[in-house]
Enzyme design. Structure first.
Site, mmCIF file in Angstrom:
data_model
loop_
_atom_site.group_PDB
_atom_site.id
_atom_site.type_symbol
_atom_site.label_atom_id
_atom_site.label_comp_id
_atom_site.label_asym_id
_atom_site.label_seq_id
_atom_site.Cartn_x
_atom_site.Cartn_y
_atom_site.Cartn_z
ATOM 1 N N TRP A 73 0.998 2.384 6.007
ATOM 2 C CA TRP A 73 0.290 1.396 6.841
ATOM 3 C C TRP A 73 0.953 0.019 6.775
ATOM 4 C CZ3 TRP A 73 -3.561 3.400 3.049
ATOM 5 C CH2 TRP A 73 -4.070 4.626 3.450
ATOM 6 N N GLU A 80 -5.844 -5.951 4.090
ATOM 7 C CA GLU A 80 -5.753 -7.103 3.164
ATOM 8 C C GLU A 80 -6.968 -7.143 2.220
ATOM 9 O OE1 GLU A 80 -3.795 -10.587 4.281
ATOM 10 O OE2 GLU A 80 -2.570 -9.589 5.811
ATOM 11 N N GLY A 81 -7.414 -5.965 1.844
ATOM 12 C CA GLY A 81 -8.545 -5.820 0.917
ATOM 13 C C GLY A 81 -9.810 -5.480 1.674
ATOM 14 N N THR A 82 -10.369 -4.296 1.385
ATOM 15 C CA THR A 82 -11.601 -3.862 2.069
ATOM 16 C C THR A 82 -12.755 -4.812 1.733
ATOM 17 O OG1 THR A 82 -12.212 -2.528 0.168
ATOM 18 C CG2 THR A 82 -10.921 -1.420 1.876
ATOM 19 N N ARG A 115 -5.789 -13.491 3.356
ATOM 20 C CA ARG A 115 -7.206 -13.254 3.691
ATOM 21 C C ARG A 115 -7.778 -14.397 4.532
ATOM 22 N NH1 ARG A 115 -8.172 -10.442 -2.233
ATOM 23 N NH2 ARG A 115 -7.159 -8.476 -1.616
ATOM 24 N N THR A 149 2.472 -3.123 8.268
ATOM 25 C CA THR A 149 2.454 -3.860 9.527
ATOM 26 C C THR A 149 3.855 -4.361 9.875
ATOM 27 O OG1 THR A 149 0.188 -4.559 9.114
ATOM 28 C CG2 THR A 149 1.432 -5.858 10.718
ATOM 29 N N SER A 167 0.827 -1.224 0.000
ATOM 30 C CA SER A 167 0.000 0.000 0.000
ATOM 31 C C SER A 167 0.853 1.262 0.000
ATOM 32 C CB SER A 167 -0.903 0.031 1.230
ATOM 33 O OG SER A 167 -1.776 -1.064 1.208
#
Ligand code: CAA
Length: 379
Positions: free
Chosen positions: A155, A363-365, A243, A157, A125
């Site tokens: 962002w 990890e994807g909205t 995911r 991690t 990102s």
């Protein structure tokens, strides 16, 4: 399909025991202080939980995808911050094991598994591209025997503590979109890699989340992971697996919220009896349990499909969408069941709600998961 093997049960028990003994007693404290849980992560590495689905010859546990999901769930029941850092590090290690050369795998996988690399990071990102990585602006250009990376990430991690970072950059002109991206292994301390200050987040406050700057960051030619231009597919495959991890994290948080709601509603009295005897509470508890079970079945299906090989993109998206959206609802209901106490920091209900919220974003909205599912539906 969902019967667990002896190995899977062992990993589940191991994670559950460590989470209850070591992680849970610290969860509220590290949430409040935003303290990085290094001793906890060290303990998880010692138990083989930092590289659960990585082959044993690379130092991993070689226990499979289901074991990974079960372990993340157990860790998340105790502490969602620890769970996400564990999940992402497993994802990074798996990605190197899957796409790396013999040398790259040998260099990084054993260190990620043993905790010598405290964490691994996934730097995709950017400030202006989250859902649409094909629009990223970070570039990498070849200069003799090196790649020179320039840009910014957002962002990320665990990057303050990461021994190795997967960094995506554009190696072909912007018009190539997602087909012009490549993935690089960037080691901690590489000149030109600047790790910014931790973000002040709503939840998962003990998880380290930072921006990165890459300023003429030079890495050797053999730091390229996979093919030049093949970075987007590496990211997508990694995220399919990730995911499942976030589904497991959401389920773990929701399980804790439900367990605490059950205990509280049996204990708390109103109108002459325990509030658990009120239908208004019972219906909430019933919905919570049904959603947790359904989410778990979706996550297990995705895990088993991944183990069998082949694409499971849509199934992972369904699991992530349903588990994360359910977790937010369940944690919100848990706060409601706890009434005024639920809104106070003294009890974990409010932490669960803050922690669950991000699972519908990273990890994807949820919107991206729906897009992935809809594409499959319409195919
Ligand atoms: N597996 C393998 N290949 C895939 C794939 C997958 N899951 N998804 C797409 N591809 C391939 C396609 O087949 C296509 O291949 P060809 O070029 O050969 O045709 C190529 O990739 C491009 O695919 P799309 O046209 O579908 O790509 P798109 O630009 O429309 O994007 C998307 C699709 C699903 C929206 C994707 O961009 C996406 O998932 N976005 C969300 C990104 C994301 O999850 N970011 C999270 C950041 S990381 C994080 O949060 C980690 C953390 O620290 C917690």
């Amino acid at each position: 399909m969902f019967a667990l093997s002896e190995t899977e049960r062992l990993v589940q028990r191991t994670a559950r025991d460590f989470a209850a003994r070591v992680i849970a007693p610290k969860a509220a404290e590290i949430d409040a202080s935003e303290a990085f849980p290094s001793h906890i992560l060290r303990g998880l590495a010692d138990l083989g939980l930092m590289a659960i689905n990585v082959p044993t010859e690379l130092g991993g546990a070689g226990a499979g995808v289901m074991a990974y999901a079960l372990a993340i769930q157990e860790i998340a029941r105790a502490c969602a911050s620890t769970a996400v850092m564990t999940s992402v590090t497993n994802m990074v290690s798996e990605t190197i094991a899957r796409f790396g050369t013999h040398t790259q795998k040998g260099l990084h996988c054993p260190k990620l598994a043993s905790g010598e690399h405290v964490l691994g990071s996934f730097a995709l990102s950017e400030p202006d591209s989250g859902s649409d990585p094909g629009a990223m602006r970070t570039t990498a250009r070849r200069d003799g025997a090196q790649w020179v990376i320039d840009g910014a990430k957002q962002w990320i991690t665990g990057a303050t503590y990461a021994g190795v970072l997967l960094v995506w950059a554009r190696t072909a002109p912007a018009e190539t979109g997602s087909r012009g991206l490549s993935c690089f292994l960037v080691e901690k301390g590489t000149r030109g890699l600047r790790v910014g200050p931790p973000e002040d987040k709503m939840g998962i406050r003990a998880s380290n989340t930072v921006p990165l700057e890459l300023d003429a960051c030079r890495v050797p030619a053999d730091a390229l992971l996979g093919d030049e231009g093949g970075g987007f597919k590496i990211a997508m495959e990694a995220l399919d697996g990730g995911r499942i991890g976030i589904s497991a994290q959401a389920i773990g948080i929701a399980r804790s919220a439900l367990a605490e709601s059950i205990a509280y509603s049996k204990d708390r009295h109103a109108f002459g009896g325990a509030i658990a005897s009120q239908q208004a509470i019972q219906w909430k508890l019933a919905d919570m349990q049904a959603h947790i079970d359904a989410a778990e079945l979706l996550a297990m299906r995705a895990a088993r499909l991944k183990e069998r090989g082949g694409r499971y993109t849509r199934e992972a998206a369904m699991a992530k969408l349903f588990a994360s959206e359910s977790a937010v609802r369940i944690c919100n209901d848990a706060v409601q069941i706890h009434g005024g106490y639920g809104y106070m920091r003294d009890l974990p209900a409010e932490r669960h709600l803050r922690d669950a919220r991000v699972t519908t974003i990273y990890e994807g909205t949820s919107e991206i998961q729906r897009l992935v599912i809809a594409r499959g539906v319409l195919e």
